[in-house]
Enzyme design. Structure first.
Site, mmCIF file in Angstrom:
data_model
loop_
_atom_site.group_PDB
_atom_site.id
_atom_site.type_symbol
_atom_site.label_atom_id
_atom_site.label_comp_id
_atom_site.label_asym_id
_atom_site.label_seq_id
_atom_site.Cartn_x
_atom_site.Cartn_y
_atom_site.Cartn_z
ATOM 1 N N THR A 131 0.895 -1.157 0.000
ATOM 2 C CA THR A 131 0.000 0.000 0.000
ATOM 3 C C THR A 131 0.931 1.203 0.000
ATOM 4 O O THR A 131 2.137 1.042 -0.020
ATOM 5 C CB THR A 131 -0.892 -0.091 1.259
ATOM 6 N N SER A 133 -7.264 -1.905 7.380
ATOM 7 C CA SER A 133 -6.391 -1.544 8.508
ATOM 8 C C SER A 133 -5.717 -0.194 8.276
ATOM 9 O O SER A 133 -4.912 0.249 9.108
ATOM 10 C CB SER A 133 -5.288 -2.599 8.682
HETATM 11 O O1 DON Z 1 -6.980 -1.985 3.553
HETATM 12 C C1 DON Z 1 -6.184 -2.767 4.032
HETATM 13 O O2 DON Z 1 -6.025 -2.935 5.222
HETATM 14 C C2 DON Z 1 -5.305 -3.553 3.092
HETATM 15 N N1 DON Z 1 -5.918 -3.651 1.811
HETATM 16 C C3 DON Z 1 -3.995 -2.875 3.021
HETATM 17 C C4 DON Z 1 -3.039 -3.680 2.238
HETATM 18 C C5 DON Z 1 -1.664 -3.370 2.536
HETATM 19 O O3 DON Z 1 -1.336 -2.518 3.320
HETATM 20 C C6 DON Z 1 -0.692 -4.186 1.817
HETATM 21 N N2 DON Z 1 0.612 -3.746 2.105
HETATM 22 N N3 DON Z 1 1.317 -4.171 2.840
#
Ligand code: DON
Length: 582
Positions: free
Chosen positions: A392, A464
């Site tokens: 992310t 998260s």
């Molecule tokens: O919204 C969320 O919590 C996840 N889709 C976030 C994904 C994420 O942070 C991947 N990276 N490490």
């Protein structure tokens, strides 16, 4: 606490501090040679008075800074950065994904914008199960059925309407140009591109620009002509340039070519939503402003911080066995609550008031045992998340008037579903995997969900992501956030604690090695180099099982110093992250 344990802990603390200081010094010296930014004496971020942009990528930071210099505010710059990241950071930057904004205006007004993806209208609770109710876990991770209705472009349009000052087209223009002219790939870019070559080939029906025979090399350049054309349609048509017309046609055609279910109706119906942020006091001087459901981040962060008030973290010391033990015990309880009680509040009655009430926090966190770890199985409620890598991205921006934007945005996995829209040039998310596809079955982060996060048409999947702003004595103090799946919450928590409880400056707080734990699996995860063997032995003596990760978090933070100077702290030890101010 028995005297022997207490003495051992004090000794371990001293050794840890010693090791930590020497690690920090080595780090500083190494990094100094590379970038000549920090001095060997003190690690500091980038200082500026008139505005600061901190992102995971230098192209995006440059574009954000230019907007600020042209007189745009923090929100204008944030919109420009969001579009830029879709070009220069395609593993997570996006127009085919979603995210959250937490903001604070210079006059103190706070708010949050939810541009999280939604389940398509024809989604069903069992859509990732076969006829015998077996979970087909690949379907929610790779390919068109994994895609949630994207929210980013609607989010940027809504943000612009309420908070922007420059024309929307001017904010998209730099990204159109970047995609057209192309950009030079860094070592980090190349690593990611090469790792996913096989997946790109499998998931796509055409040769996407990121495919290259023999793989990519640092310094190669890449252009994205289809993405440039899509961005130009957004530049011209705003929200409609994505959710209607040619872009929408291409996206729906991509769905039909695979096994996807997003329709024109889904796209047209998508709305970003302004939500009341989670706002809670921390200690006497601080106020935490963070993301409410459908993110679990704000609630969990506040539970952790307020739970921490029952302990003297300053005395325990940073990353000592004692402090990691207490954090682990707090986190165990918080993540147990998260998995049972958190979901999209438009669909599920999230008991926020109760979870954040003083009585509940005291009962839940006020009696944590110091002599021995608790067994996760003995903590009722709650499930798992484990993170493998950061996919992310977060960015933090503050302008000369003190407006602050904290945005975390994602495609979920690296490059999302790996599906690029043919003719559109942008990746689609695999955010459907953040739902609980089947009770008891872990998602890609090991998360096992419950009723609160089951799949329902048009529902937002639990997140998260924790974009956060902290005030001190009623003034802007910190803007912070990170990627990292479930570790997002614990990394944001530790960065805030590093500054407030451990007296670090913001760059030290970002650079500091992190730890992570959650309800299940019942382990403490340590970023490599976070602690020395005495701390590990101390944790083991308390009953903790230890696991390791090469890296935890990719924080992008800004701290406003007492004299108003903005200190931008990018996570440059973990990536290409760049702070630019003026
Ligand atoms: O919204 C969320 O919590 C996840 N889709 C976030 C994904 C994420 O942070 C991947 N990276 N490490």
């Amino acid at each position: 606490m028995p005297l022997l344990i207490s003495n051992t802990i004090i000794l371990m603390k001293k050794l840890t501090l010693l090791l930590f200081s020497s690690l920090l010094l080595t780090f500083t010296i190494t990094n100094c040679k590379m970038s000549e930014k920090p001095t060997a004496k003190e690690v500091r971020g980038v200082m500026a008075k008139n505005g600061m942009v901190v992102t995971a990528n230098p192209y995006a930071s440059e574009i954000g800074l230019e907007i600020l210099k042209k007189g745009g505010n923090a929100f204008d710059a944030a919109i420009a950065v969001q579009f830029a990241l879709a070009v220069c950071y395609p593993r997570a930057g996006n127009i085919g994904g979603g995210g959250f904004l937490v903001y604070r205006k210079g006059d103190g007004e706070v708010g949050s914008l939810d541009f999280r993806e939604k389940a398509p209208k024809s989604a069903t609770k069992d859509m990732y199960l076969d006829s015998e109710k077996n979970y087909l876990s690949d379907l929610s991770k790779i390919g068109s059925l994994a895609v949630g209705v994207p929210g980013t472009v609607a989010g940027m349009a809504a943000m612009h309407k309420k908070l922007g000052t420059l024309p929307f087209a001017d904010l998209v223009k730099p990204s159109v140009e970047l995609a057209e002219k192309g950009l030079v790939l860094s070592e980090y870019d190349v690593g990611r591109f090469n790792k996913y070559q096989e997946d790109f080939e499998k998931a796509n029906r055409f040769d996407i620009p990121l495919l290259k025979e023999g793989g990519w090399t640092k310094g190669d350049s890449i252009k994205y002509p289809d993405l440039a054309a899509t961005l130009a349609r957004i530049q011209e048509g705003g929200r409609d340039g994505f959710y209607k017309g040619k872009t929408a046609d291409l996206l729906v055609a991509e769905m039909k070519a695979g096994n996807g279910i997003i329709t024109h109706e889904d796209l047209e119906a998508y709305e970003a939503v302004w939500r009341e942020p989670v706002v809670e006091k921390y200690q006497d001087d601080y106020r935490i402003i963070s993301m409410p459901p459908p993110s679990s981040g704000g609630v969990a962060l506040v539970q952790l911080l307020e739970g921490s008030e029952f302990f003297d973290f300053t005395a325990m010391g940073h990353n000592s066995a004692e402090s990691i033990h207490v954090m682990t015990e707090l986190q165990r309880r918080v993540y147990a609550d998260r998995s049972t009680y958190l979901g999209d509040s438009d669909f599920y009655d999230v008991p926020m008031d109760w979870l954040l009430s003083a009585d509940y926090l005291k009962e839940r966190f006020g009696n944590i045992p110091m002599e021995q770890k608790t067994n996760s199985q003995d903590i009722k409620e709650g499930k798992v998340e484990v993170i493998e890598s950061v996919e992310t991205t977060h960015f933090s921006i503050v302008d000369k008037d003190g407006n602050a934007a904290s945005i975390t945005t994602t495609l979920n996995g690296n490059f999302g579903s790996k599906v690029m829209v043919k003719g559109g040039g942008f990746f689609l998310n695999n955010e459907m995997d953040d739902f609980s596809a089947k009770p008891g079955e872990p998602n890609m982060f090991g998360l096992v969900g419950a009723e609160a996060n089951k799949i329902e048409p048009e529902k937002r999947m639990l997140s998260s992501m924790t974009p956060t702003i902290v005030e001190k004595n009623g003034e802007l103090f910190m803007v912070v956030g990170t990627p990292g799946g479930a570790t997002i919450i614990t990394c944001v928590y530790q960065t805030i604690m590093n500054v407030i409880a451990h007296g670090m400056n913001i760059q030290e707080a970002v650079n500091a090695k992190k730890t992570h734990s959650q309800w299940l699996p019942d382990v403490v995860i340590l970023e490599e180099g976070a602690v020395d063997s005495t701390v590990i032995e101390g944790l083991k003596a308390l009953g903790h099982e230890i696991d390791y990760r090469p890296s935890l978090g990719r924080m992008e933070a800004i701290l406003r110093l007492d004299d108003g100077t903005l200190e931008g702290a990018p996570d440059y030890t973990r990536g290409d992250d760049t702070a630019l101010g003026f």
